[in-house]
Design a protein around this motif. Structure first.
Motif: not given
Ligand code: HEC
Length: 196
Positions: A47, A56, A63, A89-91, A147-148, A151-152, A170, A184
């Motif tokens: 990531m 981004p 992810c 959740t995002r998804n 870094v998370c 997007c979060h 989403y 998270r």
């Molecule tokens: C570039 C954008 C981006 C970044 C940076 C990012 N995410 Fe996500 N994340 C997403 C997206 C888009 C989804 C939905 C994925 C799917 O369609 O299943 C997601 C889904 C998730 C989920 C699955 C549960 C849910 O909410 O649907 C987890 C757990 C998660 N992210 C953790 C993290 C963590 C921990 C980090 C940092 C290490 C991180 N993400 C960084 C874009 C991002």
């Protein structure tokens, strides 16, 4: 793919020399950690590289596709159920926790709020269902790293093109507004055990 290979090789070796998994809580915990946890820093690293090199929006597939694909490979190697879940959740189609997982996630949040380091929060339990079937359940907190936040994090801080891309894919996104150091979600593992 280069990133994936060593984990797969070691998982297949593990499966080859160890046809019967352990059945006691301490060995189950050790075995589950050893098998499932190495993937986590790899995703964070992928990531970081993707956000830096592609921005981004370009990093979304890490992810969305890469992390689920690594977990899918682990499921195939082990026969265990391995997923990611979150209370926000995002998804929701893939990330919604069941009752046991939701309870553990709530407990993880309380622990983090009380000062526990999120990267150290985990739980493992042998569960006996009403039909007598036994399973081992394990969850490990996924901390919000810097870094998370790309997007979060709080939605007013997200890049405009990212917000548009997320809104399109989403419509039910609840996975914004996090701060670094929060939980998270979790990696969750369910392993079938032999009968009592
Ligand atoms: C570039 C954008 C981006 C970044 C940076 C990012 N995410 Fe996500 N994340 C997403 C997206 C888009 C989804 C939905 C994925 C799917 O369609 O299943 C997601 C889904 C998730 C989920 C699955 C549960 C849910 O909410 O649907 C987890 C757990 C998660 N992210 C953790 C993290 C963590 C921990 C980090 C940092 C290490 C991180 N993400 C960084 C874009 C991002």
């Amino acid at each position: 793919m280069k990133l994936v290979t060593p984990a797969l090789v070691s998982l297949s070796l593990l499966a080859a020399v160890q046809p019967a998994w352990a059945q006691d809580a301490a060995s189950l915990l050790a075995e589950t950690r050893k098998t499932a946890l190495p993937v986590l820093p790899k995703v964070v690293q992928a990531m970081q590289t993707a956000v830096k090199e592609q921005g981004p929006v370009g990093a979304i597939p890490v992810c969305k596709e890469k992390a689920p694909q690594l977990l899918q490979e682990m499921r195939q190697q082990t026969g265990w159920d391995i997923r990611r879940v979150s209370l926000r959740t995002r998804n929701p189609a893939t990330g919604t926790p069941d009752a046991w997982e939701a309870r553990q996630l709530a407990d993880f949040d309380i622990k983090a709020a009380n000062g526990a380091k999120p990267e150290q929060i985990e739980v493992g339990e042998i569960i006996t269902a009403t039909d007598g079937k036994r399973s081992y359940r394990y969850m490990k907190a996924l901390p919000v790293a810097e870094v998370c936040l790309t997007c979060h994090g709080p939605s007013d801080l997200l890049a405009d093109d990212l917000k548009a891309a997320l809104a399109k894919d989403y419509p039910l996104d609840r996975a914004t507004g996090y701060a670094a150091g929060e939980v998270r979600g979790a990696l969750t593992v369910t392993r079938p055990l032999l009968g009592p």
